[in-house]
Design a protein around this motif. Structure first.
Motif, PDB file in Angstrom:
ATOM      1  N   THR A  74       0.844  -1.188   0.000  1.00  0.00           N
ATOM      2  CA  THR A  74       0.000   0.000   0.000  1.00  0.00           C
ATOM      3  C   THR A  74       0.876   1.233   0.000  1.00  0.00           C
ATOM      4  OG1 THR A  74      -1.720   1.225   1.164  1.00  0.00           O
ATOM      5  CG2 THR A  74      -0.146   0.020   2.522  1.00  0.00           C
ATOM      6  N   LYS A  78       0.766   2.746   7.816  1.00  0.00           N
ATOM      7  CA  LYS A  78      -0.126   2.089   8.770  1.00  0.00           C
ATOM      8  C   LYS A  78      -0.447   3.021   9.937  1.00  0.00           C
ATOM      9  CE  LYS A  78       1.067  -2.761   7.939  1.00  0.00           C
ATOM     10  NZ  LYS A  78       1.466  -4.036   8.566  1.00  0.00           N
ATOM     11  N   ARG A  96      -1.482   8.328  11.764  1.00  0.00           N
ATOM     12  CA  ARG A  96      -0.444   7.906  10.842  1.00  0.00           C
ATOM     13  C   ARG A  96       0.671   8.933  10.824  1.00  0.00           C
ATOM     14  NH1 ARG A  96      -4.735   6.487   5.997  1.00  0.00           N
ATOM     15  NH2 ARG A  96      -4.339   4.265   5.885  1.00  0.00           N
ATOM     16  N   THR A 542      -9.334   0.998  11.855  1.00  0.00           N
ATOM     17  CA  THR A 542      -8.075   1.320  11.176  1.00  0.00           C
ATOM     18  C   THR A 542      -7.584   0.143  10.342  1.00  0.00           C
ATOM     19  OG1 THR A 542      -6.871   0.702  13.202  1.00  0.00           O
ATOM     20  CG2 THR A 542      -7.376   3.024  12.875  1.00  0.00           C
ATOM     21  N   GLU A 546      -7.072   0.116   6.257  1.00  0.00           N
ATOM     22  CA  GLU A 546      -5.812  -0.252   5.621  1.00  0.00           C
ATOM     23  C   GLU A 546      -6.038  -1.311   4.545  1.00  0.00           C
ATOM     24  OE1 GLU A 546      -3.444  -1.491   8.897  1.00  0.00           O
ATOM     25  OE2 GLU A 546      -2.966   0.553   9.565  1.00  0.00           O
ATOM     26  N   LYS A 550      -5.402  -0.954   0.460  1.00  0.00           N
ATOM     27  CA  LYS A 550      -4.551  -1.879  -0.281  1.00  0.00           C
ATOM     28  C   LYS A 550      -5.284  -2.443  -1.491  1.00  0.00           C
ATOM     29  CE  LYS A 550      -1.427  -3.485   3.380  1.00  0.00           C
ATOM     30  NZ  LYS A 550      -0.886  -4.667   4.086  1.00  0.00           N
TER      31      LYS A 550
END
Length: 820
Positions: A74, A78, A96, A542, A546, A550
């Motif tokens: 990604t 994170k 982040r 979260t 993520e 991705k």
């Protein structure tokens, strides 16, 4: 980019690695971006034969999640969780690395051709005297900051950081909230930044949502909440301090490296967020030093709050609590311990607060205005007029009226603004007060609203913006005379005085409207919460986000092509094209049916006159009406039925990849009356803005007129050879139109609208045939209701029942610009 970030590439030839095939990658994208819950997805894969027939390497949602978590790259960093201690209590903040977030946006190949790296000055004239403001890089802030930066670190590239925060409710009940903070950069054009689907915003953090109810003293609780907010954001934004001062090397999506300085530029938020961010007290302006009791004035002088004085007051924290409180009070702010903007380089929080069209205008001033008008004109009469407006593509018909609405959204307020001025004309005010001032006040506020949303401003339009606000202030006392208001000390009204300056600093208001970030709440907060089991939800939210990011990253199959993109000042029009359906709605309609069902009273005569006119071509001597009628009487039609179309559409055109999609921007309907059982459905014949000649110029109304489109048709191809010489070119689509009177030389002095009536000759409505290509757009006419709207009028029949109308110039921004 995609393959370079893969953790461990085992199959160099597989473009979709770590997935086994394209179909496996598509299934994974569907499951995470469009699919149902993880349990439902696992149940689907557990059906005997599904995984095998699709050739999937994962058998359930858990295996897919592991593949995504450990193998899929990604471009976004994170989340991490840290504790922030305020007033002896610890709170979790999920955030982040902001520098990595900036790098991910700056280095995204999808944005590479659109990025702007330096400020520019755009002008409307060759002499460079009329400056234009639109995107952020055309504003004065970037120029001023670039000069300051070059004095310390010459040759650096500014990356303007745009932050927005807003607490939002993620459940319909239980009052569960999330506090997202969003990030974008000013190098990306506003056309992309205002589209949530473009991925130009990053969810930077989830702030604590605690109300600190264990603190019983309300003043102490408010202070603790403010300190918690600033402590969290200070932690999140801390990397901007060294990066903004010294600069960091960053690679854009085209591979070029530059020394970039991410600098906090603007903050987007509603009024409570602005107060929380600046530390200013409720009722005061978060930007300037105007007194709360003077916020209703348009003449009181003001100055932006002095950052140096505020910073000196904040430095008094080391002198003890009492001295700190007194110093902050003298500086006009609350005693906040180390606000997040205190040490940010080149930042001025009082400049950074941007206008908020959604909350300040639509949900603020327009909301107040509608309540005032309801009190002044009577809710029953306003609702009666709403129910009797003719239909139009841009007009929502509120069949139950507007005064009974509750929890009105910004979109609904925008829809009401499109007709509210027209329906209050001629309404009788209490005590027989002159309605002229009321109309001028409403017009001033609506003009300001529409001008504030121009996609490009010049010195002339900014002057018009100021004039519109002045017009409201010059006539606002009518609401005091009516006993509706005692004063106009509204912070949102005062905020309108800052729009001129902020547009010159940061570009037009569509650079920083909270409407765009409100939409992000659905994707990045509400949907994320729904994907959890509602226990320790932020960890799950979260992680879900993520995984979604991705799966949004596509493998590079054909690579990226970086065609040059040049930022140009946008005009008031959308690029659009007229669209007709390939086949007619009805293949054959008789002349008699056209008269009875479509209302084309003189269709035969109008078509005959059109044929005579086209046969003569560009004849230098025009025929008189009587001569034309004599020649038309000799025309014989080789047909008695014609194919008919029921709609003209105007659709958007792709503007070089910045905006995508084929959106219907406008339409004109010409539908017949028909019976549905025992019920008669009335015909719909929309009004349109029609060009009278190919040389007509848009800003000259003499070359245009308003007509009612009764029927849209085409002539049979075989008949063209019989009716016309071979040298005559006949348009593929024609329309029968009934005309209204020409535009008067000037609009009404109070309401600013043009008055029209039916164009009559010998007791009949004047009509003619025109090419559909001469119909430029729809036009909305508002009936002249008089003191009271006739109750026998309906929305379906009002264009037939009424004879005098007002041209509604507020249906969209382009129509507004035409009739200004």
């Amino acid at each position: 980019m995609y393959r370079a970030q893969l953790v461990d590439v085992e199959d160099e030839e597989n473009l979709y690695y770590p997935f086994a095939s394209k179909i496996e990658w598509e299934v994974a994208r569907w499951a995470k971006l469009r699919g149902s819950s993880s349990t439902a997805f696992t149940d689907l894969l557990s059906i005997d034969g599904v995984s095998e027939r699709l050739g999937l390497s994962f058998k359930n949602a858990n295996e897919l999640n592991k593949l995504i978590d450990h193998k899929l790259p990604t471009g976004r960093p994170k989340f991490k969780r840290e504790q922030v201690i305020v007033a002896g209590e610890s709170f979790d903040v999920y955030y982040r690395d902001i520098i990595e977030c900036v790098k991910s946006l700056y280095g995204d190949p999808d944005f590479a051709r659109y990025l702007t790296f330096s400020p520019e000055r755009h002008y409307a004239d060759d002499d460079e005297t009329v400056r234009l403001f639109h995107d952020m890089h055309t504003g004065k802030w970037w120029w001023e900051t670039q000069k300051k930066l070059d004095a310390q670190q010459p040759g650096g590239t500014i990356v303007p950081i745009i932050i927005s925060s807003d607490k939002t409710q993620v459940t319909m009940f239980r009052n569960k909230t999330a506090y997202p903070v969003y990030l974008t950069i000013g190098n990306i054009p506003k056309e992309l930044r205002r589209k949530p689907s473009s991925g130009s915003h990053v969810l930077l953090a989830y702030l604590p949502t605690s109300r600190l109810e264990h603190i019983t003293n309300k003043a102490s609780r408010r202070r603790a909440i403010a300190n918690l907010y600033h402590a969290c954001l200070r932690r999140v934004l801390a990397p901007l301090i060294p990066a903004g001062t010294e600069g960091i090397s960053m690679r854009s999506g085209d591979g070029a490296h530059r020394r970039c300085h991410p600098i906090f530029a603007s903050f987007i938020g509603d009024y409570p967020e602005q107060l929380l961010t600046t530390g200013v007290k409720f009722g005061e302006c978060p930007k300037c030093d105007v007194d709360a009791k003077d916020t209703g004035s348009n003449t009181t002088q003001f100055h932006l709050r002095k950052l140096s004085e505020v910073l000196d007051a904040l430095a008094a924290f080391d002198d003890g609590n009492l001295a700190f409180v007194h110093a902050c009070a003298a500086a006009g702010i609350k005693p906040i311990i180390h606000p997040f903007w205190e040490d940010l380089p080149f930042a001025n929080i009082f400049r950074a607060i941007t206008p908020d069209v959604l909350h300040q205008l639509y949900q603020g001033l327009i909301k107040h205005l509608l309540a005032w008008l309801s009190a002044a004109c009577g809710g029953a009469e306003i609702d009666a007029r709403c129910r009797r407006l003719p239909p139009n593509h841009h007009i929502r018909l509120f069949t139950k009226g507007i005064t009974c609405l509750s929890r009105v959204s910004g979109t609904e307020h925008a829809q009401i603004c499109r007709f509210i001025l027209g329906i209050i004309i001629d309404i009788r005010l209490p005590n027989n007060l002159n309605a002229g001032r009321l109309l001028r006040a409403v017009r001033g506020l609506l003009d300001f609203l529409y001008l504030a949303q121009y996609p490009c401003h010049s010195s002339e339009t900014l002057h018009s913006l100021d004039e519109a606000l002045d017009l409201f202030h010059q006539n606002k006392d009518i609401f005091i005379q009516l006993g509706i208001r005692n004063n106009f000390n509204l912070p949102k009204l005062h905020a309108a005085r800052h729009y001129h300056l902020m547009i010159t600093l940061f570009g037009t208001t569509d650079n920083y409207n909270t409407e765009y970030t409100e939409r992000l709440h659905i994707d990045l907060a509400k949907d994320a919460y729904r994907a959890t089991n509602h226990k320790d939800e932020f960890i799950q939210m979260t992680r879900w986000l993520e995984r979604k990011e991705k799966n949004s990253t596509a493998p590079e199959i054909c690579g990226h092509h970086f065609e040059p993109y040049h930022s140009r000042p946008p005009d008031m029009t959308f690029r659009r094209e007229q669209v007709m359906t390939k086949h007619p709605t009805v293949k054959a309609v008789s002349f008699q049916k056209m008269v009875e069902d479509y209302g084309t009273t003189h269709f035969r005569e109008a078509l005959a006159r059109y044929i005579v006119h086209k046969r003569r071509g560009d004849h230098s001597v025009p025929l008189r009406d009587r001569e034309l009628d004599l020649l038309a009487g000799d025309i014989h039609f080789p047909f008695n039925r014609l194919p008919v179309f029921h709609k003209i559409k105007w659709c958007s055109i792709d503007t070089g990849g910045v905006t995508k999609g084929h959106v219907t921007l406008d339409s004109v309907h010409a539908k017949p009356q028909q019976k549905l059982g025992s019920r008669l459905i009335h015909r719909r014949s929309d009004t349109a803005f029609v060009r009278l000649g190919e040389d007509s110029v848009t800003n000259d109304l003499k070359g245009f007129s308003v007509g009612q489109v009764r029927v849209i048709f085409s002539l049979p191809q075989k008949s063209l050879q019989v009716l016309f010489p071979p040298t005559v070119n006949i348009p593929p689509h024609l329309a029968y139109i009934e005309w209204f009177t020409p535009f008067p030389s000037a609009p009404d002095r109070n309401n600013g609208l043009y008055k029209l009536s039916r164009l009559m000759r010998g007791g009949d409505r004047v009509s003619s045939i025109v090419p559909v290509g001469d119909i430029m757009r729809s036009i909305h006419l508002i009936p002249k209701f008089g003191d009271s709207a006739p109750r026998e009028w309906t929305s379906e029949t009002v264009l037939e029942d009424c004879n005098v109308f007002w041209v509604n110039s507020y249906i969209d921004r382009y129509t507004f610009s035409i009739f200004r």
